[in-house]
Write a protein that holds these residues in place. Structure first.
Motif, PDB file in Angstrom:
ATOM      1  N   ASP A 138       0.852  -1.185   0.000  1.00 54.81           N
ATOM      2  CA  ASP A 138       0.000   0.000   0.000  1.00 54.81           C
ATOM      3  C   ASP A 138       0.887   1.233   0.000  1.00 54.81           C
ATOM      4  O   ASP A 138       1.953   1.242   0.615  1.00 54.81           O
ATOM      5  CB  ASP A 138      -0.920  -0.003   1.217  1.00 54.81           C
ATOM      6  N   TRP A 139       0.430   2.279  -0.637  1.00 58.02           N
ATOM      7  CA  TRP A 139       1.258   3.475  -0.807  1.00 58.02           C
ATOM      8  C   TRP A 139       1.608   4.151   0.512  1.00 58.02           C
ATOM      9  O   TRP A 139       2.611   4.866   0.603  1.00 58.02           O
ATOM     10  CB  TRP A 139       0.555   4.477  -1.720  1.00 58.02           C
ATOM     11  N   HIS A 140       0.798   3.951   1.571  1.00 61.27           N
ATOM     12  CA  HIS A 140       1.083   4.645   2.831  1.00 61.27           C
ATOM     13  C   HIS A 140       2.129   3.909   3.676  1.00 61.27           C
ATOM     14  O   HIS A 140       2.533   4.409   4.720  1.00 61.27           O
ATOM     15  CB  HIS A 140      -0.206   4.832   3.635  1.00 61.27           C
ATOM     16  N   VAL A 141       2.577   2.734   3.218  1.00 57.75           N
ATOM     17  CA  VAL A 141       3.632   1.987   3.922  1.00 57.75           C
ATOM     18  C   VAL A 141       4.971   2.431   3.340  1.00 57.75           C
ATOM     19  O   VAL A 141       5.153   2.462   2.118  1.00 57.75           O
ATOM     20  CB  VAL A 141       3.438   0.476   3.766  1.00 57.75           C
ATOM     21  N   ARG A 142       5.927   2.736   4.225  1.00 51.83           N
ATOM     22  CA  ARG A 142       7.145   3.391   3.761  1.00 51.83           C
ATOM     23  C   ARG A 142       8.407   2.796   4.380  1.00 51.83           C
ATOM     24  O   ARG A 142       8.371   2.220   5.461  1.00 51.83           O
ATOM     25  CB  ARG A 142       7.089   4.890   4.115  1.00 51.83           C
ATOM     26  N   ILE A 143       9.512   2.968   3.660  1.00 51.83           N
ATOM     27  CA  ILE A 143      10.847   2.682   4.197  1.00 51.83           C
ATOM     28  C   ILE A 143      11.700   3.926   3.981  1.00 51.83           C
ATOM     29  O   ILE A 143      11.348   4.816   3.198  1.00 51.83           O
ATOM     30  CB  ILE A 143      11.495   1.447   3.538  1.00 51.83           C
ATOM     31  N   PHE A 144      12.843   3.971   4.671  1.00 51.74           N
ATOM     32  CA  PHE A 144      13.692   5.164   4.611  1.00 51.74           C
ATOM     33  C   PHE A 144      14.618   5.137   3.395  1.00 51.74           C
ATOM     34  O   PHE A 144      15.275   4.122   3.120  1.00 51.74           O
ATOM     35  CB  PHE A 144      14.549   5.278   5.866  1.00 51.74           C
ATOM     36  N   SER A 145      14.696   6.267   2.714  1.00 51.43           N
ATOM     37  CA  SER A 145      15.692   6.427   1.660  1.00 51.43           C
ATOM     38  C   SER A 145      17.065   6.600   2.299  1.00 51.43           C
ATOM     39  O   SER A 145      17.192   6.742   3.513  1.00 51.43           O
ATOM     40  CB  SER A 145      15.373   7.652   0.804  1.00 51.43           C
ATOM     41  N   ASP A 146      18.108   6.631   1.455  1.00 48.73           N
ATOM     42  CA  ASP A 146      19.458   6.813   1.994  1.00 48.73           C
ATOM     43  C   ASP A 146      19.644   8.204   2.580  1.00 48.73           C
ATOM     44  O   ASP A 146      20.635   8.470   3.270  1.00 48.73           O
ATOM     45  CB  ASP A 146      20.525   6.526   0.940  1.00 48.73           C
ATOM     46  N   GLU A 147      18.694   9.106   2.340  1.00 49.07           N
ATOM     47  CA  GLU A 147      18.719  10.430   2.961  1.00 49.07           C
ATOM     48  C   GLU A 147      17.729  10.525   4.120  1.00 49.07           C
ATOM     49  O   GLU A 147      17.401  11.606   4.590  1.00 49.07           O
ATOM     50  CB  GLU A 147      18.401  11.500   1.905  1.00 49.07           C
ATOM     51  N   ALA A 148      17.256   9.356   4.552  1.00 47.46           N
ATOM     52  CA  ALA A 148      16.318   9.257   5.674  1.00 47.46           C
ATOM     53  C   ALA A 148      14.992   9.954   5.378  1.00 47.46           C
ATOM     54  O   ALA A 148      14.353  10.505   6.269  1.00 47.46           O
ATOM     55  CB  ALA A 148      16.932   9.801   6.966  1.00 47.46           C
ATOM     56  N   LYS A 149      14.569   9.907   4.117  1.00 49.89           N
ATOM     57  CA  LYS A 149      13.274  10.420   3.721  1.00 49.89           C
ATOM     58  C   LYS A 149      12.327   9.230   3.503  1.00 49.89           C
ATOM     59  O   LYS A 149      12.750   8.160   3.050  1.00 49.89           O
ATOM     60  CB  LYS A 149      13.374  11.243   2.434  1.00 49.89           C
TER      61      LYS A 149
END
Length: 412
Positions: A366-377
């Motif tokens: 689902d689009w609201h589930v997220r992981i951190f980018s290498d810039e912590a975004k």
């Protein structure tokens, strides 16, 4: 045989075998919890509400064990959660017999005593043992070490405030598997309890500190939390695959704390490592924020914890300790408040680190589930593409009941 007859040799060999079996079993349990060992002395308490209800509060804090006595074991043992060790302190053989008569006593209790003969008897009955010692001079110091190495635990109370005797015990036990617990003399001395855990950098493996006021207990727990921190290596990895895989069970981990915008949890499908999953602290147009929650992943997943151990998502319960990690690898301890498991569409995310190690994580699609980018975004997982950079952790593979073991293993 250096003056020993065959019966004596046989007895010594039996004691050594029992000692090693006892210690190994308890060492595994220590590594599983991976906490600083903190025990609470229930002497003088008959019910959980005695002493301003101190024990009622202790069982919900970072204490890992409680010392019980023949006059309160029946009323207090049932109050202790399964994660806490039950240490039964005895002075005579009748006390041991009382424990044996209790339903399901067995391996649930550690038997503690200043009487080595009683502990030997307890060991032959299959109990793990703890030698209690009082040190007030050189002779008693050396005696505590000499006898203590025969047991899973050595708990020592020192007469004098100097830490020199403690340092000698720490040094003497470094090559053994005996776990050292220092009994803090004063129920008010928070400084002694905290300093003990850091003596000679290594420190005693645990303390028995038993405040009798809520103010002192709060101060101790607050300072203890600062010791329950660690550093985890967080690295950038590259997405190589992100695909839907159909329906399955996934869990949200609701903690009893609030995440910062750069903190999350490390979750992975294999023991090679995991990705840093975001908490629900970022804007969502259709729902309120849940700053205590990580929509963590499929129920089979590993959740990385302190001491290079893991927990299966399906094993976590209210009260379970979990590790929160930020973008720089700073880790702190929290407790699970609730696990929320439901059937949802799932997505497989595979990432590769610079070392060539590949890991995968399965999360709700689902689009609201997220992981951190290498810039912590925060990156919505449905929008991940090969080449995207994300944060994660690489671990050496091979685990048994969540504990790192040295073995050849291939996971995919």
């Amino acid at each position: 045989m250096n003056g020993l007859n065959m019966n004596e040799v046989s007895t010594m060999e039996k004691r050594e075998r029992i000692r090693l079996e006892r210690i190994e079993g308890d060492r595994n349990r220590i590594e599983e919890t991976n906490s600083l060992i903190v025990w609470f002395d229930t002497a003088g308490l008959s019910t959980p509400k005695d002493g301003e209800g101190m024990l009622e509060r202790v069982v919900n804090l970072d204490y890992t064990g409680a010392v019980l006595y023949p006059d309160n074991v029946a009323t207090l043992a049932p109050v202790l959660p399964s994660r806490m060790l039950k240490v039964y302190s005895i002075q005579q053989l009748e006390d041991l017999e009382r424990l044996r008569s209790m339903p399901q006593a067995g391996q649930e209790f550690i038997v503690a005593s200043m009487n080595a003969s009683l502990l030997e008897k307890a060991a032959t009955l299959g109990f793990k043992t703890c030698y209690r010692a009082y040190v007030d001079d050189g002779a008693s110091l050396h005696q505590s070490i000499q006898e203590g190495v025969n047991h899973a635990y050595l708990m020592v109370r020192f007469r004098d405030p100097t830490n020199i005797p403690l340092e000698l015990v720490i040094a003497s036990l470094q090559a053994t598997r005996t776990v050292l617990i220092k009994e803090i003399n004063s129920p008010q001395d928070v400084d002694d309890a905290i300093v003990t855990l850091g003596v000679m950098e290594v420190g005693a493996e645990g303390v028995m500190f038993s405040p009798r006021s809520h103010e002192v207990l709060s101060q101790f727990v607050s300072r203890l939390a600062n010791l329950n921190r660690a550093q985890v290596k967080i690295e950038s990895s590259t997405i190589v695959r992100s695909v839907p895989i159909g329906m399955g069970y996934r869990s949200c981990i609701d903690t009893s704390t609030l995440f910062s915008p750069t903190e999350g949890m490390l979750v992975g499908s294999t023991s090679q490592g995991g990705l840093l999953c975001c908490p629900e602290v970022f804007f969502l147009p259709y729902m309120e924020l849940r700053p205590f929650r990580v929509n963590a992943g499929a129920v089979h997943s590993y959740v990385y914890n302190f001491g290079n151990r893991t927990d299966y998502m399906s094993e976590l319960r209210a009260g379970s300790p979990v590790m929160l990690v930020d973008r720089s690898g700073n880790a702190r301890r929290a407790a699970v408040g609730r696990m929320k498991t439901e059937v949802r569409p799932l997505r497989l995310i595979e990432a590769e680190f610079q070392s060539g190690e590949r890991i995968n994580t399965i999360m709700q699609d689902d689009w609201h589930v997220r992981i951190f980018s290498d810039e912590a975004k925060p990156l919505n997982i449905t929008e991940l593409r090969p080449g995207d950079k994300v944060l994660g952790h690489v671990a050496k593979p091979g685990r048994h009941v969540g504990i790192k073991v040295d073995e050849h293993i291939i996971e995919s």
